[in-house]
Scaffold this motif. Structure first.
Motif, PDB file in Angstrom:
ATOM      1  N   SER A  67       0.794  -1.234   0.000  1.00 43.89           N
ATOM      2  CA  SER A  67       0.000   0.000   0.000  1.00 43.89           C
ATOM      3  C   SER A  67       0.829   1.288   0.000  1.00 43.89           C
ATOM      4  O   SER A  67       0.288   2.372  -0.199  1.00 43.89           O
ATOM      5  CB  SER A  67      -0.914   0.004   1.236  1.00 43.89           C
ATOM      6  OG  SER A  67      -0.147  -0.059   2.416  1.00 43.89           O
ATOM      7  N   ASN A  68       2.132   1.174   0.211  1.00 46.23           N
ATOM      8  CA  ASN A  68       2.957   2.373   0.424  1.00 46.23           C
ATOM      9  C   ASN A  68       3.293   3.109  -0.871  1.00 46.23           C
ATOM     10  O   ASN A  68       3.294   2.507  -1.952  1.00 46.23           O
ATOM     11  CB  ASN A  68       4.260   1.965   1.131  1.00 46.23           C
ATOM     12  CG  ASN A  68       5.031   0.879   0.396  1.00 46.23           C
ATOM     13  OD1 ASN A  68       4.478  -0.155   0.079  1.00 46.23           O
ATOM     14  ND2 ASN A  68       6.282   1.121   0.116  1.00 46.23           N
ATOM     15  N   PRO A  69       3.583   4.412  -0.768  1.00 42.29           N
ATOM     16  CA  PRO A  69       3.867   5.209  -1.971  1.00 42.29           C
ATOM     17  C   PRO A  69       5.009   4.656  -2.821  1.00 42.29           C
ATOM     18  O   PRO A  69       4.922   4.663  -4.047  1.00 42.29           O
ATOM     19  CB  PRO A  69       4.255   6.582  -1.392  1.00 42.29           C
ATOM     20  CG  PRO A  69       3.589   6.650  -0.054  1.00 42.29           C
ATOM     21  CD  PRO A  69       3.552   5.240   0.463  1.00 42.29           C
ATOM     22  N   SER A  70       6.083   4.149  -2.200  1.00 42.49           N
ATOM     23  CA  SER A  70       7.233   3.694  -2.998  1.00 42.49           C
ATOM     24  C   SER A  70       7.138   2.227  -3.396  1.00 42.49           C
ATOM     25  O   SER A  70       8.126   1.669  -3.879  1.00 42.49           O
ATOM     26  CB  SER A  70       8.543   3.925  -2.239  1.00 42.49           C
ATOM     27  OG  SER A  70       8.762   2.899  -1.292  1.00 42.49           O
ATOM     28  N   SER A  71       5.983   1.603  -3.216  1.00 45.35           N
ATOM     29  CA  SER A  71       5.911   0.164  -3.547  1.00 45.35           C
ATOM     30  C   SER A  71       6.214  -0.077  -5.022  1.00 45.35           C
ATOM     31  O   SER A  71       6.684  -1.142  -5.403  1.00 45.35           O
ATOM     32  CB  SER A  71       4.542  -0.403  -3.189  1.00 45.35           C
ATOM     33  OG  SER A  71       3.522   0.158  -3.989  1.00 45.35           O
TER      34      SER A  71
END
Lengths: 308, 308
Positions: free
Chosen positions: B171-175
């Motif tokens: 779910s994270n921005p840098s995934s």
């Protein structure tokens, strides 16, 4: 801590790390029996057996080696008592002057990643007090979640002068399923290697970065490429010995200065007494067998470096 | 255990999971104070505080929810005492009939991966006895090391009727740094999704597979694609609430039968009392605030499913 690792390697002239990954099968029967007599055939009994096993191996090898790498899974499988043995092992190795690489392969994001970094490399704030959870010197980290997973580790490393090794190309046969996938015509692990180099630029020690990489001994050609992509990253090299890697495969993982890589062996050292080659030591002499295996491994790698 | 999860979801009509990720900041002062009075500002004190916090939240919500997801990092940061609180939490939730998803994101290879699988989902052999280490029902697993990392988990799942959720798209921005890299013209996470579907075919429950996937609520379009790639995989969806995902973003993660996904909220539920919306409960009523937040979240998701 990267400077300490380099200093320890220079002092011992042995770019090797002993993997303290104690399967219960590796622990000689007399050590198991003694532990089970005291604690029963319980998690506590298993934890005592692996701790006594580790302690004897550390006592038998610590003056020859720069570092150890306990694999936390082997302790975690024995629940809380097992993790107690992990903590005792970390503390004991640090008392002996060894650099301790926690092979934890943690990887998460944001505050969760920060919690893992604190657990293994940092201090945790409890009310007005700062407490030490596990206190390794380095941790291995999984990059699948991207920078959000790595940056919290780098923050803790900066504060505590600790380091990480990021998984780039692992030693196992199926590592290519994800890591070798072609991205813009070159394998994903090269892209991860470039990220390691970039993350590492932010946190340099005297000669090498606090951000290192894991690259398996079983892939020497890829090691050669990655060495150039990440010139300042220490490479932690698993897969020597039992997994098939040999000294001559390893030369390219090192820089011209003879530094830049540290080669792990676990079973090949801690269970050396089970090999025909070290059979003369017997079960009772398992720690002496480990010492002989350390000497042979260091000689094999130094020879390979001298021949290149 | 996947059948149990589906049964619990049917019974509660709430496809949600409460993330028991207790930052010390979330624990109301009166709970912290009591724990510190007894154990001091120590790792033991912190562990007691988070355990008492968890227990109250579980008591306040267990009849409304099918499952909980303790994030082990939040316990590991408090060392051995913290992991003791993790174990107590797992045991207590199981007593209450909840399915326990250990959010451990472990990933390693061969015997090491097997050790992690045993630690969290299995039993470990000690001499003639079989012992239970942590005993969750599901574990989250990192796929970066390929099948060598997953197969040992599948073996233990088969023996113990337990399950895993494999990280596919986090779910994270840098995934996207790794997971969105284009492989043969499509993103890596789709390839991982196909692997999850294949691994899952080997280990089916009645309707869904024991092998599920993690796909972040923050990427609804990708969830839509992945839902089709892995029709039999339960999708564990983090990122609802505090991370920005909303009920309407989640409809595509579910199958037509209204099953197939379970949405996690951590902070949004366990620290609900800190939100203006639930301010009336006050610090003392933190568990009631969590109960209200669970009811609101379930209603939000069910509404989104009914509207599609």
């Amino acid at each position: 801590m990267i400077n300490q690792l380099v200093a320890n390697i220079r002092k011992t002239k042995a770019p090797i790390v002993v993997g303290l990954d104690p399967m219960l099968d590796y622990v000689p029967k007399h050590v198991q029996d003694k532990a089970f007599q005291e604690f029963g055939e319980t998690l506590e009994g298993a934890a005592e057996a692996i701790w006594q096993f580790n302690k004897a191996i550390v006592d038998g090898t610590y003056d020859l080696i720069p570092a150890v790498k306990p694999q936390i899974a082997m302790y975690e499988q024995f629940g809380l008592p097992g993790l107690g043995a992990f903590k005792k092992t970390v503390d004991y190795c640090k008392e002996k002057g060894l650099v301790v690489i926690g092979d934890v392969k943690r990887g998460d994001i944001g505050s969760t990643s920060a919690a893992y970094a604190i657990a293994h490399l940092g201090h945790v704030q409890v009310g007005s007090k700062s407490c030490l959870p596990f206190g390794e010197d380095f941790a291995t980290v999984n990059p699948y979640l991207g920078s959000d997973g790595i940056n919290p580790f780098i923050k803790v490393c900066r504060e505590e002068k600790k380091g990480i090794f990021v998984l780039v190309k692992t030693s196992n046969p199926s590592s290519g399923e994800i890591q070798d996938q072609p991205v813009d015509g070159r394998p994903l692990y090269e892209l991860v290697g470039e990220k390691v180099a970039a993350w590492g630029d932010e946190l340099m020690g005297d000669e090498y970065s606090y951000v290192g990489a894991v690259v398996g001994a079983t892939y020497p050609e890829m090691g050669k490429v990655l060495r150039k992509i990440m010139p300042k990253a220490y490479i932690l090299v698993p897969g020597y010995g039992a997994q098939g890697g040999k000294g001559k495969d390893l030369a390219h993982f090192f820089n011209e200065d003879g530094l830049g890589a540290i080669v792990n062996s676990s079973r090949g050292i801690i269970a050396a007494y089970k090999q025909e080659k070290y059979g003369k030591y017997g079960e009772e002499g398992f720690a002496e067998a480990s010492r002989a295996a350390v000497e042979d491994m260091a000689a094999d790698i130094i020879e390979a470096l001298n021949l290149r």
